[in-house]
Write an enzyme that holds these catalytic residues in place. Sequence first.
Site, PDB file in Angstrom:
ATOM      1  N   HIS A  72      -4.821   3.042  16.776  1.00  0.00           N
ATOM      2  CA  HIS A  72      -4.506   4.448  16.211  1.00  0.00           C
ATOM      3  C   HIS A  72      -5.422   4.905  15.210  1.00  0.00           C
ATOM      4  O   HIS A  72      -5.919   3.922  14.325  1.00  0.00           O
ATOM      5  CB  HIS A  72      -3.116   3.971  15.674  1.00  0.00           C
ATOM      6  CG  HIS A  72      -1.841   4.210  16.829  1.00  0.00           C
ATOM      7  ND1 HIS A  72      -1.338   5.597  17.326  1.00  0.00           N
ATOM      8  CD2 HIS A  72      -1.327   3.243  17.531  1.00  0.00           C
ATOM      9  CE1 HIS A  72      -0.648   5.190  17.992  1.00  0.00           C
ATOM     10  NE2 HIS A  72      -0.600   3.578  18.291  1.00  0.00           N
ATOM     11  N   TYR A 201       5.871   9.143  10.163  1.00  0.00           N
ATOM     12  CA  TYR A 201       6.697   9.036   8.873  1.00  0.00           C
ATOM     13  C   TYR A 201       7.275  10.096   8.682  1.00  0.00           C
ATOM     14  O   TYR A 201       6.922  10.914   8.425  1.00  0.00           O
ATOM     15  CB  TYR A 201       5.680   8.137   8.002  1.00  0.00           C
ATOM     16  CG  TYR A 201       5.255   6.732   8.260  1.00  0.00           C
ATOM     17  CD1 TYR A 201       4.294   6.614   9.086  1.00  0.00           C
ATOM     18  CD2 TYR A 201       5.828   5.757   7.759  1.00  0.00           C
ATOM     19  CE1 TYR A 201       3.649   5.490   9.284  1.00  0.00           C
ATOM     20  CE2 TYR A 201       5.497   4.508   8.002  1.00  0.00           C
ATOM     21  CZ  TYR A 201       4.464   4.154   8.839  1.00  0.00           C
ATOM     22  OH  TYR A 201       3.909   2.964   8.930  1.00  0.00           O
ATOM     23  N   PRO A 292       9.014  -2.755   4.743  1.00  0.00           N
ATOM     24  CA  PRO A 292       8.281  -2.094   5.889  1.00  0.00           C
ATOM     25  C   PRO A 292       7.225  -1.123   5.842  1.00  0.00           C
ATOM     26  O   PRO A 292       6.670  -0.720   6.743  1.00  0.00           O
ATOM     27  CB  PRO A 292       9.159  -2.511   7.298  1.00  0.00           C
ATOM     28  CG  PRO A 292      10.603  -2.323   6.754  1.00  0.00           C
ATOM     29  CD  PRO A 292      10.514  -2.769   5.125  1.00  0.00           C
ATOM     30  N   LYS A 296       2.591  -3.741   5.894  1.00  0.00           N
ATOM     31  CA  LYS A 296       1.715  -4.766   5.209  1.00  0.00           C
ATOM     32  C   LYS A 296       2.085  -6.215   5.536  1.00  0.00           C
ATOM     33  O   LYS A 296       1.329  -7.422   5.346  1.00  0.00           O
ATOM     34  CB  LYS A 296       1.653  -4.333   3.583  1.00  0.00           C
ATOM     35  CG  LYS A 296       0.897  -3.111   3.372  1.00  0.00           C
ATOM     36  CD  LYS A 296      -0.499  -3.283   3.660  1.00  0.00           C
ATOM     37  CE  LYS A 296      -1.278  -2.018   3.920  1.00  0.00           C
ATOM     38  NZ  LYS A 296      -2.052  -1.861   4.973  1.00  0.00           N
ATOM     39  N   TYR A 384      -3.654   2.051   3.816  1.00  0.00           N
ATOM     40  CA  TYR A 384      -2.868   1.917   5.105  1.00  0.00           C
ATOM     41  C   TYR A 384      -3.738   1.123   6.138  1.00  0.00           C
ATOM     42  O   TYR A 384      -3.162   0.048   6.834  1.00  0.00           O
ATOM     43  CB  TYR A 384      -2.412   3.276   5.649  1.00  0.00           C
ATOM     44  CG  TYR A 384      -1.491   2.873   6.826  1.00  0.00           C
ATOM     45  CD1 TYR A 384      -0.305   3.283   6.702  1.00  0.00           C
ATOM     46  CD2 TYR A 384      -1.862   2.638   8.054  1.00  0.00           C
ATOM     47  CE1 TYR A 384       0.727   3.099   7.549  1.00  0.00           C
ATOM     48  CE2 TYR A 384      -0.897   2.390   9.099  1.00  0.00           C
ATOM     49  CZ  TYR A 384       0.424   2.593   8.686  1.00  0.00           C
ATOM     50  OH  TYR A 384       1.316   2.495   9.714  1.00  0.00           O
TER      51      TYR A 384
HETATM   52  C1  PHB Z   1       6.430  -0.944  13.943  1.00  0.00           C
HETATM   53  O1  PHB Z   1       5.808  -0.523  14.726  1.00  0.00           O
HETATM   54  O2  PHB Z   1       7.388  -1.803  14.306  1.00  0.00           O
HETATM   55  C2  PHB Z   1       6.186  -0.461  12.538  1.00  0.00           C
HETATM   56  C3  PHB Z   1       4.912   0.332  12.366  1.00  0.00           C
HETATM   57  C4  PHB Z   1       4.900   0.815  11.182  1.00  0.00           C
HETATM   58  C5  PHB Z   1       5.678   0.517  10.096  1.00  0.00           C
HETATM   59  C6  PHB Z   1       6.680  -0.483  10.341  1.00  0.00           C
HETATM   60  C7  PHB Z   1       7.100  -0.755  11.736  1.00  0.00           C
HETATM   61  O3  PHB Z   1       5.429   0.719   8.710  1.00  0.00           O
END
Ligand code: PHB
Length: 391
Positions: A72, A201, A292, A296, A384
């Site tokens: 990504h 997000y 989450p 990280k 990130y």
């Molecule tokens: C996930 O794909 O499980 C995932 C991705 C990004 C995050 C948290 C979980 O910030």
Amino acid sequence: MRTQVAIIGAGPAGLLLSQLLHDRGIDTVVLEARGRDYCERRQRAGMLEQATVDVLRAAGAADRLDREGLVHHGIHLRFAGTDRHIDFPSRTGGRSVTVYGQTEIVKDLIAKRVAEGARLYFDAPVTSIEGIDGDAPRVRFVRDGVEEVLDCELIAGCDGFHGVSRAAIPADVLRTYERVHPFAWLGILAEVAPSTDDLIYAYSERGFALHSMRSSEVSRLYLQVAPDADLADWPDERIWAELRERLALPGWTLDEGPISERSITPMRSFVAEPMSFGRLFLAGDAAHIVPPTGAKGLNLAMADVRVLGDAVGEWYERGSRGGLDAYSDTCLRRVWRAEHFSYWMTTLLHLDPGAAEFEQRCQLAQLAYVADSEAAMDSLAENYVGYTWAD
Ligand code: PHB
Ligand code: APR
């Protein structure tokens, strides 16, 4: 039973450490409280920094990751009916991230370790750790109902937040720092193609939502819920309705499908210092937890293990304790950077029902700024993909 390095816990941290040490000719025994099936089914996050992909490749455990991992190049920040795509390569000197479930990493590492004949014992909970301030530490564990003793030279505590290792550090040495966030995440796996290219997000007045994925056929989605939320109160239709509302964007639709897995995870920030004492070294969730939102947790665990693998190698190969002595400080600098970033992303994107109106207004102002300022987007992208220190 005897080994050079006793590893407690067969999560990603313990398994990768066992692999890295094996590759250097160092003997390990891995003791895991749960069964193999449980370890291979546990659903966790799945966003990998480049450094995490690199260390898995170096360990020879990335064949499937290289085939199935989804690279990504950015994320979408969505709020107030707008969507801002933050591109990573152009902001970070060409770096990207890879989506590949932690569950899959665990399966790959277990398969490789078992094929290589590793002493990897499931259903073998560790009950106590002794002698870490001397030169002959030992680990007591239970297998088939019988208590056994593992004599070793070093102990790696990779047993997660609820493990036994951290408590072996004397109480007058150990300091902990904690923030329990006033929300949890309800996560689902859905059998439907992702409705997006990159992760979304989303902040909304109903709370946070995240659209992630596992493959071209499987989506992974999360909703902010109350910390005491009960899955029984979240039938499928309510989950989809809430996701639709929170992710809404004019001209965009969320595709729905059967939900194959669901769980609720509390959100916590936590750091234990120091991360080592005598012959004991903590790695991963045993030493630190992040919410989450910044993706990280897994990356920090893998980074600890990379540093620990090198330090243990230096000790056995060159007789130097330098790397081991520096281990805690080396890791904590990265850990605290990630703690701040995860805390920042969390407070930026979640609806805190207890926040004063002033804080809520500041949060909206900050969201608008992050989606508008090149400097702010550069900073988000830099963190990130994984911040690397200049020195
Ligand atoms: C996930 O794909 O499980 C995932 C991705 C990004 C995050 C948290 C979980 O910030
Ligand atoms: N004896 C043996 N094993 C134990 C004990 C014990 N007393 N206590 C806990 N364990 C095991 C757990 O059953 C678990 O399998 O230790 C393992 C720890 O694994 P994880 O919790 O996956 O922790 P870690 O390897 O540090 O990975 C961190 O997990 O929570 C996510 O976001 C986090 O992605 C990050 C990753």
